[in-house]
Design a protein around this motif. Structure first.
Motif, short mmCIF file in Angstrom:
data_model
loop_
_atom_site.label_atom_id
_atom_site.label_comp_id
_atom_site.label_asym_id
_atom_site.label_seq_id
_atom_site.Cartn_x
_atom_site.Cartn_y
_atom_site.Cartn_z
N UNK A 10 8.38 7.37 29.20
CA UNK A 10 8.65 6.28 28.29
C UNK A 10 8.54 6.34 26.94
N UNK A 11 9.26 5.70 26.26
CA UNK A 11 9.03 5.23 24.81
C UNK A 11 8.43 3.87 24.85
N UNK A 12 7.81 3.36 23.85
CA UNK A 12 7.06 2.18 23.60
C UNK A 12 7.38 1.84 22.12
N UNK A 13 8.14 0.92 21.86
CA UNK A 13 8.32 0.33 20.70
C UNK A 13 7.72 -1.20 20.29
N UNK A 14 6.83 -1.38 19.15
CA UNK A 14 6.29 -2.71 19.03
C UNK A 14 7.42 -3.50 18.28
N UNK A 15 7.17 -4.90 18.66
CA UNK A 15 8.07 -5.69 17.84
C UNK A 15 7.29 -6.91 17.24
N UNK A 16 8.01 -7.56 16.28
CA UNK A 16 7.30 -8.52 15.51
C UNK A 16 7.77 -9.89 16.24
N UNK A 17 9.25 -9.79 16.26
CA UNK A 17 9.99 -11.22 16.78
C UNK A 17 10.80 -10.63 18.05
N UNK A 18 10.31 -10.85 19.31
CA UNK A 18 11.14 -10.30 20.55
C UNK A 18 12.61 -10.46 20.32
N UNK A 70 17.13 11.90 28.65
CA UNK A 70 17.03 10.89 28.00
C UNK A 70 16.19 9.90 28.68
N UNK A 71 15.58 8.86 28.15
CA UNK A 71 14.49 8.07 28.72
C UNK A 71 14.80 6.39 28.46
N UNK A 72 14.14 5.76 29.42
CA UNK A 72 14.03 4.40 29.06
C UNK A 72 12.45 4.06 28.53
N UNK A 73 12.35 2.87 28.27
CA UNK A 73 11.14 2.51 27.65
C UNK A 73 10.87 0.88 27.52
N UNK A 74 9.98 0.78 26.63
CA UNK A 74 9.70 -0.56 26.54
C UNK A 74 9.66 -1.21 24.77
N UNK A 75 9.78 -2.44 25.01
CA UNK A 75 9.60 -3.14 23.64
C UNK A 75 8.41 -4.04 23.87
N UNK A 76 7.33 -3.85 23.13
CA UNK A 76 6.17 -4.86 23.28
C UNK A 76 5.73 -5.34 22.20
N UNK A 77 4.95 -6.54 22.21
CA UNK A 77 4.40 -7.12 21.23
C UNK A 77 3.42 -6.09 20.20
N UNK A 78 3.49 -6.26 19.09
CA UNK A 78 2.84 -5.16 18.18
C UNK A 78 1.40 -5.25 18.55
N UNK A 79 0.49 -3.92 18.64
CA UNK A 79 -0.95 -3.94 18.93
C UNK A 79 -1.32 -2.43 18.60
N UNK A 80 -2.33 -2.42 18.16
CA UNK A 80 -2.95 -1.13 17.75
C UNK A 80 -4.10 -0.97 18.38
N UNK A 81 -4.66 0.13 18.51
CA UNK A 81 -6.09 0.56 19.30
C UNK A 81 -6.87 0.91 18.26
#
Lengths: 238, 177
Positions: free
Chosen positions: A84-92, A138-149
């Motif tokens: 999966x890919x993971x992309x952060x968003x600010x405004x979904x 190719x891959x499916x993935x996520x849009x998720x709220x921005x966060x970092x660890x």
């Protein structure tokens, strides 16, 4: 005149105008004197040249980065696959509209999503009813709220692994570090690591429910494509 | 990170993609490295990946020979280094000692339309063009494309496949009616 070229070194076929062939093979980097050519008749079914592809070499040095057939990946494991890919968003709503309008993605909220900051799952190409891709590479993935660890790490990919504990131990042995320890979410095991090079990854442990008959698993039938290099232990149930 | 895959308990399957077009597919993860030997040892020993130096025809041929771009198989793959089991993607890795080019992903865009057409749509929908772009007269080669940012600033490396595609490649399948 458009021709079909087949690389004698790696078997890659491609069509190109005979006045504009690439200097080296786009698949293996062999020089163009390795190309075999024939007329392009608009249909690969009319192709007459065939070159056997190279075969995986079981004893190849994995640190050797010259061209070769990719290694054999054994059956009954999905360890290491970027799933999966993971992309952060600010405004979904803005990001969702961007990917749907520009790239034609099909985007849905995952079950129990937070309506103010939902986790969104994205189909980027043909898929099966279980929302797994039905076509390779190719891959499916996520849009998720921005966060970092911790350390500002912002993982962009989910890698499936056999065993999170063992993978984390290996990562630390080879210069990586643990960013977020093993945790359970919706009954599934995750962790976050980074590789010491600037890449962070979610680790996802293969669930016990996997049957190995899923299209996204490597079945024994597909494994037999490489039967000539398959060791018996690779085919044995784990 | 919440649940994966089959936890998308949508009441319907994903939409169909009936066009003979790979536009929008996320095809490769784009990783970075600072120390080639360390990166290779990590990938091989931790994830079991396999890799080779990306061909010059694909990179444009101006890469640093000591720190070359790499093409990585993260799962079962053909001799073309395209995956043959659905559900995973392979990766590329570029030397980036500065950390200025964060990990991203390579996406494919329309083969039969100018790159500029896709870039105009990116900008119209709140994204930005950050690099490259061959303009209306795209070269029909393996390095045609551009880098853009989505509305949240995520970098996307867009690639336009040349007309060399035969449509017999397994990765080019689509929802046929």
């Amino acid at each position: 005149m458009e021709k079909l070229y087949t690389c004698y070194n790696c078997s890659f076929p491609f069509k190109a105008d005979e006045g504009a062939v690439p200097a080296t093979c786009p698949s293996c980097d062999a020089s163009k004197d390795q190309y075999l050519s024939e007329p392009w008749l608009g249909d690969m079914g009319k192709r007459r040249l065939h070159v056997d592809p190279p075969e995986p070499e079981p004893d190849r040095d994995p640190m050797d980065t010259s061209y070769h057939h990719p290694k054999f990946f054994p059956a009954r494991t999905r360890h290491g696959r970027i799933r999966r890919f993971v992309l952060p968003y600010d405004d979904f709503e803005e990001s969702k509209a961007f990917y749907a309008d520009v790239f034609g993605w099909d985007i849905v909220a995952v079950d129990d999503a937070d309506s103010a900051a939902p986790l969104l799952f994205c189909a980027t190409g043909p898929g099966n009813p279980n929302w797994e891709p039905s076509v390779p590479s190719f891959s499916y993935g996520y849009l998720r709220p921005r966060q970092s660890y911790a350390g500002g790490h912002d993982p962009r990919f989910v890698v499936e692994v056999d065993d999170i504990d063992a993978t984390v131990a290996k990562a630390e042995e080879f210069g990586g570090s643990l960013v977020k320890g093993k945790y359970v979410e919706d009954g599934r095991l995750f962790a976050v690591i980074e590789d010491g090079e600037g890449n962070a990854f979610y680790l996802w442990q293969t669930p016990d429910s996997v049957t190995w008959e899923e299209p996204e698993s490597q079945t024994l039938a597909t494994t037999r494509r490489f039967a000539q290099v398959t060791r018996a232990r690779d085919l044995a149930p784990r | 990170m919440p649940s994966l895959t089959n936890d998308v308990r949508a009441a319907r399957p994903p939409k169909r993609f009936p066009q003979k077009d790979l536009h929008g597919r996320v095809r490769y993860a784009q990783l970075i490295y600072r120390d080639l030997d360390h990166f290779k040892r990590f990938c091989v020993n931790v994830f079991g990946w396999d890799m080779f130096v990306t061909p010059a025809s694909v990179t444009g041929g101006d890469s640093d020979a000591a720190n070359p771009p790499l093409l990585i198989a993260t799962g079962p793959s053909y001799e073309t280094w395209e995956g043959f089991i659905p559900g995973h993607m392979n990766a590329g890795a570029n030397y980036d000692p500065s950390g200025k080019a964060p990990p991203g992903m390579m996406m494919e865009i329309h083969m039969d339309a100018p790159v500029a057409q896709t870039l105009a749509l990116v900008e119209a929908r709140g994204g930005a063009v950050t690099g490259g772009g061959d303009g209306p007269g795209d070269a029909d080669d393996w390095v045609s494309g551009a880098t853009v940012a989505d509305p949240a600033g995520n970098l996307l490396h867009l690639w336009k496949c040349p007309g060399s595609r035969t449509w017999e490649e397994p990765e080019t399948d689509y929802d046929r009616d």
